[in-house]
Design an enzyme around this catalytic site. Structure first.
Site, PDB file in Angstrom:
ATOM      1  N   HIS A  22      -2.977 -59.866 -74.108  1.00 45.26           N
ATOM      2  CA  HIS A  22      -3.012 -60.330 -72.470  1.00 45.26           C
ATOM      3  C   HIS A  22      -3.644 -61.405 -72.842  1.00 45.26           C
ATOM      4  CE1 HIS A  22      -5.244 -58.736 -68.899  1.00 45.26           C
ATOM      5  NE2 HIS A  22      -4.943 -60.119 -68.985  1.00 45.26           N
ATOM      6  N   HIS A  24      -3.097 -65.328 -69.491  1.00 46.61           N
ATOM      7  CA  HIS A  24      -2.678 -65.744 -68.564  1.00 46.61           C
ATOM      8  C   HIS A  24      -1.835 -66.773 -68.786  1.00 46.61           C
ATOM      9  CE1 HIS A  24      -4.196 -62.255 -65.910  1.00 46.61           C
ATOM     10  NE2 HIS A  24      -4.858 -62.247 -66.929  1.00 46.61           N
ATOM     11  N   LEU A  25      -0.858 -67.284 -68.491  1.00 46.09           N
ATOM     12  CA  LEU A  25      -0.236 -68.346 -68.997  1.00 46.09           C
ATOM     13  C   LEU A  25      -0.440 -69.278 -67.657  1.00 46.09           C
ATOM     14  CD1 LEU A  25       2.391 -67.604 -72.030  1.00 46.09           C
ATOM     15  CD2 LEU A  25      -0.299 -67.735 -71.772  1.00 46.09           C
ATOM     16  N   ARG A  26      -0.115 -68.868 -66.608  1.00 48.72           N
ATOM     17  CA  ARG A  26      -0.261 -69.411 -65.204  1.00 48.72           C
ATOM     18  C   ARG A  26       1.242 -69.953 -65.525  1.00 48.72           C
ATOM     19  NH1 ARG A  26      -4.316 -66.755 -63.971  1.00 48.72           N
ATOM     20  NH2 ARG A  26      -6.347 -67.689 -63.956  1.00 48.72           N
ATOM     21  N   ASN A  50       0.411 -61.809 -62.574  1.00 44.57           N
ATOM     22  CA  ASN A  50      -0.564 -62.319 -61.469  1.00 44.57           C
ATOM     23  C   ASN A  50      -0.235 -64.116 -61.668  1.00 44.57           C
ATOM     24  OD1 ASN A  50      -1.836 -62.753 -63.681  1.00 44.57           O
ATOM     25  ND2 ASN A  50      -4.002 -62.512 -62.290  1.00 44.57           N
ATOM     26  N   LYS A 108       2.022 -53.882 -65.413  1.00 45.33           N
ATOM     27  CA  LYS A 108       1.026 -54.013 -65.515  1.00 45.33           C
ATOM     28  C   LYS A 108       0.394 -53.725 -63.802  1.00 45.33           C
ATOM     29  CE  LYS A 108      -3.222 -55.496 -65.779  1.00 45.33           C
ATOM     30  NZ  LYS A 108      -3.721 -57.067 -66.964  1.00 45.33           N
ATOM     31  N   HIS A 145      -5.931 -53.311 -65.399  1.00 42.13           N
ATOM     32  CA  HIS A 145      -6.423 -53.637 -65.225  1.00 42.13           C
ATOM     33  C   HIS A 145      -7.336 -52.602 -64.832  1.00 42.13           C
ATOM     34  CE1 HIS A 145     -10.028 -56.657 -63.569  1.00 42.13           C
ATOM     35  NE2 HIS A 145     -10.080 -56.328 -62.993  1.00 42.13           N
ATOM     36  N   HIS A 183      -9.241 -55.154 -71.329  1.00 42.28           N
ATOM     37  CA  HIS A 183      -9.965 -56.047 -71.534  1.00 42.28           C
ATOM     38  C   HIS A 183     -11.643 -55.417 -70.960  1.00 42.28           C
ATOM     39  CE1 HIS A 183      -9.300 -55.972 -67.085  1.00 42.28           C
ATOM     40  NE2 HIS A 183      -8.211 -57.268 -67.447  1.00 42.28           N
ATOM     41  N   LEU A 228     -13.799 -61.255 -65.024  1.00 40.32           N
ATOM     42  CA  LEU A 228     -13.167 -59.571 -64.581  1.00 40.32           C
ATOM     43  C   LEU A 228     -12.915 -58.984 -65.542  1.00 40.32           C
ATOM     44  CD1 LEU A 228     -12.445 -60.088 -60.507  1.00 40.32           C
ATOM     45  CD2 LEU A 228     -14.724 -58.792 -61.608  1.00 40.32           C
ATOM     46  N   ASP A 256      -7.340 -62.517 -72.954  1.00 40.31           N
ATOM     47  CA  ASP A 256      -7.462 -62.265 -71.202  1.00 40.31           C
ATOM     48  C   ASP A 256      -7.785 -63.773 -71.062  1.00 40.31           C
ATOM     49  OD1 ASP A 256      -7.790 -61.785 -68.758  1.00 40.31           O
ATOM     50  OD2 ASP A 256      -9.569 -60.574 -68.586  1.00 40.31           O
ATOM     51  N   HIS A 260      -8.890 -71.630 -65.175  1.00 39.12           N
ATOM     52  CA  HIS A 260      -8.996 -72.133 -64.006  1.00 39.12           C
ATOM     53  C   HIS A 260      -9.253 -73.058 -64.012  1.00 39.12           C
ATOM     54  CE1 HIS A 260      -8.128 -68.239 -61.019  1.00 39.12           C
ATOM     55  NE2 HIS A 260      -8.526 -67.236 -62.603  1.00 39.12           N
ATOM     56  N   ALA A 272     -13.002 -65.453 -60.717  1.00 38.61           N
ATOM     57  CA  ALA A 272     -13.133 -64.888 -62.249  1.00 38.61           C
ATOM     58  C   ALA A 272     -11.846 -65.434 -63.109  1.00 38.61           C
ATOM     59  CB  ALA A 272     -13.070 -63.669 -62.154  1.00 38.61           C
TER      60      ALA A 272
HETATM   61  C1  NCD Z   1      -7.791 -62.799 -64.371  1.00 39.63           C
HETATM   62  C2  NCD Z   1      -7.004 -64.468 -63.917  1.00 39.63           C
HETATM   63  O1  NCD Z   1      -7.689 -64.941 -63.297  1.00 39.63           O
HETATM   64  O2  NCD Z   1      -6.249 -64.007 -63.318  1.00 39.63           O
HETATM   65  N1  NCD Z   1      -9.074 -63.442 -64.450  1.00 39.63           N
HETATM   66  C3  NCD Z   1      -9.999 -62.800 -64.843  1.00 39.63           C
HETATM   67  O3  NCD Z   1     -11.348 -62.568 -64.851  1.00 39.63           O
HETATM   68  N2  NCD Z   1      -9.802 -62.127 -66.119  1.00 39.63           N
HETATM   69  C4  NCD Z   1      -7.590 -61.890 -64.053  1.00 39.63           C
HETATM   70  C5  NCD Z   1      -7.998 -60.822 -64.648  1.00 39.63           C
HETATM   71  O4  NCD Z   1      -7.213 -60.520 -65.901  1.00 39.63           O
HETATM   72  O5  NCD Z   1      -8.716 -59.419 -64.249  1.00 39.63           O
HETATM   73 ZN    ZN Z   2      -6.499 -60.395 -66.939  1.00 36.16          ZN
END
Ligand code: NCD
Ligand code: ZN
Length: 358
Positions: A22, A24-26, A50, A108, A145, A183, A228, A256, A260, A272
Site C-alpha cells: 500500500h 501513494h506515489l502521486r 487516489n 480500492k 480504506h 492500514h 488517516l 501507506d 504531502h 493527512a
Molecule cells: C493518504 C493520502 O494522502 O493519499 N493519506 C493518509 O493519511 N494515509 C490517503 C489514505 O490512505 O488514507
Molecule cells: Zn493510503
C-alpha cells in the site's frame, strides 16, 4: 531466515526482497521525487489510485504505470501494481477487463470523503455490490480504506464502526472475495481479522507501529503525525506491534507512505499522510528489533503479502546494516519540501541495498 553474523545483536540483516502492499506515489514532480524511494527498497508495490482525477479506467492505469516507470532508472527492477478506484458508477466490465489484461491487480474502496482525494469514492457500499460480485467471480482482491465518514461518529471510532456496518456485510455476502483491510489502527481490527476466514487480511504501516495519538499533540499541534486513519490510543499501538510481529500470515507490510508538501501539512487545514518511504524498512526493523522479533520481519515484509495475493515470492534479497542513521528535518527543495517520518531522529538501521536479483 534472516542472516545473522554470530551471537549477540545482529550487525546486519539480509532477507528476501520485500514488497509494499500500500503506497501513494502521486504524480508529476511529487511522483519523480517519491517513487525512487519506494523502488529502492521494494520489488513491487500496490500503488494507490487516489490521484486527481482518480484512476478509474484501464487506460488511466496504464498511462499512470508508464509515468511511474518513466521517472525510474531502467535497471531499477521495480514493478508497480496498479489499482482501480471504485466509484458509485464504475463499470464491472472495465474492472474485469483491467484485471484480465494484467493492468489492475486490485480495486480500492474509498468511502466518499474518508481521506485525501476520496470525494469521488463510494457513497454507499451497496452501490458497488455488482462490482464486488464480479471481483469475487474473477478472484480480484478488494482493498479497503476502513473508516465510516459520518460526522456523527467520533473520528477515533470510525474504523471500529466500519467493521460492523460495512465490512461485516461485505464478507457475509461475498464469502470468497479476497479483502485487505488496509492500514489498520485498532485492536478491534486485529481481532476482526483474526476471527475472519482466510479471505481477509490487513496491512500495518510503519508509523502506526510507532506513534499513538499523543504524537499529534506533543507540546503543540504536530501536523506531521497526522494521517488517516488517525493514530489511536497507546493500547491499540501495542496490539498492532504484537500482531505485526506475531507471525500471523494475514498481517503484512503496507507503508501507506503518503507524501504531502510541508506547507500543505503545516496549514489551517493540514493534509493527512505520513511520508515513510525513505526509511520504511529501517523503521519496521527497529520495531521488530524492539519486540525481539527480527526473525519474523522477513515473513511480514516479504512472504505473507504475496501469498495472500497469490503472487510469486521475490527472488532477490535486501540487506539492512545496524548502524546509526540520522534523518533530516526536511527532504527535497524548492516547491517540493517534505518532512519525512522520523525527521530529525536517529534510526538504528540503514538500508544497504538489494542483491541477488535474477
Ligand atoms: C493518504 C493520502 O494522502 O493519499 N493519506 C493518509 O493519511 N494515509 C490517503 C489514505 O490512505 O488514507
Ligand atoms: Zn493510503
Amino acid at each position: 531466515m534472516p542472516a545473522s553474523d554470530g551471537a549477540g545483536p545482529r550487525a546486519h540483516l539480509t532477507f528476501r526482497q520485500p514488497d509494499d502492499w500500500h503506497v501513494h506515489l502521486r504524480d508529476d514532480a511529487m511522483l519523480a521525487f517519491a517513487a525512487s524511494y519506494t523502488a529502492r527498497q521494494f520489488a513491487r508495490a500496490i500503488v494507490m489510485p487516489n490521484l486527481v482525477p482518480p484512476v478509474t479506467t484501464v487506460a488511466a492505469a496504464e498511462a499512470y504505470r508508464e509515468r511511474i516507470l518513466a521517472v525510474l532508472p531502467e535497471d531499477c527492477a521495480f514493478t508497480p501494481l496498479m489499482t482501480a478506484y471504485l466509484t458509485d458508477e464504475i463499470d464491472p466490465g472495465e474492472v474485469e477487463a483491467g484485471f484480465r489484461k494484467g493492468v489492475f491487480t486490485a480495486c480500492k474502496l474509498y468511502p466518499a470523503g474518508a481521506t485525501t482525494n476520496s470525494a469521488a469514492g463510494v457513497t454507499d457500499v451497496r452501490k458497488i455490490w455488482p462490482v464486488l460480485e464480479r471481483m469475487q467471480t474473477i478472484g480480484m482482491p478488494l482493498l479497503v480504506h476502513g473508516e465510516v465518514v459520518s460526522p456523527d461518529i467520533d473520528v477515533f471510532d470510525r474504523e471500529a464502526v466500519f467493521l460492523e456496518t460495512v465490512l461485516g456485510p461485505v464478507l457475509r455476502d461475498f464469502p470468497a472475495l479476497k479483502v485487505v483491510l488496509e492500514h489498520i489502527t485498532t485492536e478491534d481490527s486485529i481481532r476482526f481479522v483474526e476471527a475472519a476466514g482466510p479471505t481477509l487480511a490487513a496491512t500495518i504501516t510503519a508509523h502506526h507501529l510507532r506513534i499513538d495519538r499523543n504524537a499529534m499533540f506533543e507540546g503543540g499541534l504536530r501536523p506531521h503525525a497526522y494521517c488517516l486513519p488517525v493514530a489511536k490510543r497507546r493500547h491499540h499501538r501495542e496490539a498492532l506491534r504484537k500482531a505485526a510481529t506475531s507471525g500471523h500470515p494475514r498481517f503484512f507490510l503496507g507503508t501507506d507512505s503518503a507524501p504531502h508538501r510541508k506547507h500543505e501539512k503545516e496549514s489551517a487545514c493540514g493534509c493527512a499522510g505520513i511520508f515513510s518511504a525513505p526509511t520504511a524498512l529501517e523503521s519496521y526493523a527497529q520495531t521488530f528489533a524492539e519486540e525481539g522479533a527480527l526473525d519474523r520481519l522477513e515473513a511480514f515484509a516479504s512472504e505473507f503479502g504475496p501469498r495472500f495475493y497469490g503472487l510469486p515470492l521475490n527472488e532477490g534479497t535486501v540487506t539492512l546494516r545496524r548502524e546509526p542513521q540520522d534523518l533530516p528535518e526536511v527532504m527535497g527543495d524548492g516547491d517540493l519540501r517534505i518532512v519525512p517520518f522520523h525527521a530529525g531522529e536517529t534510526l538504528s538501521w540503514r538500508f544497504a541495498g538489494r542483491s541477488g536479483l535474477p
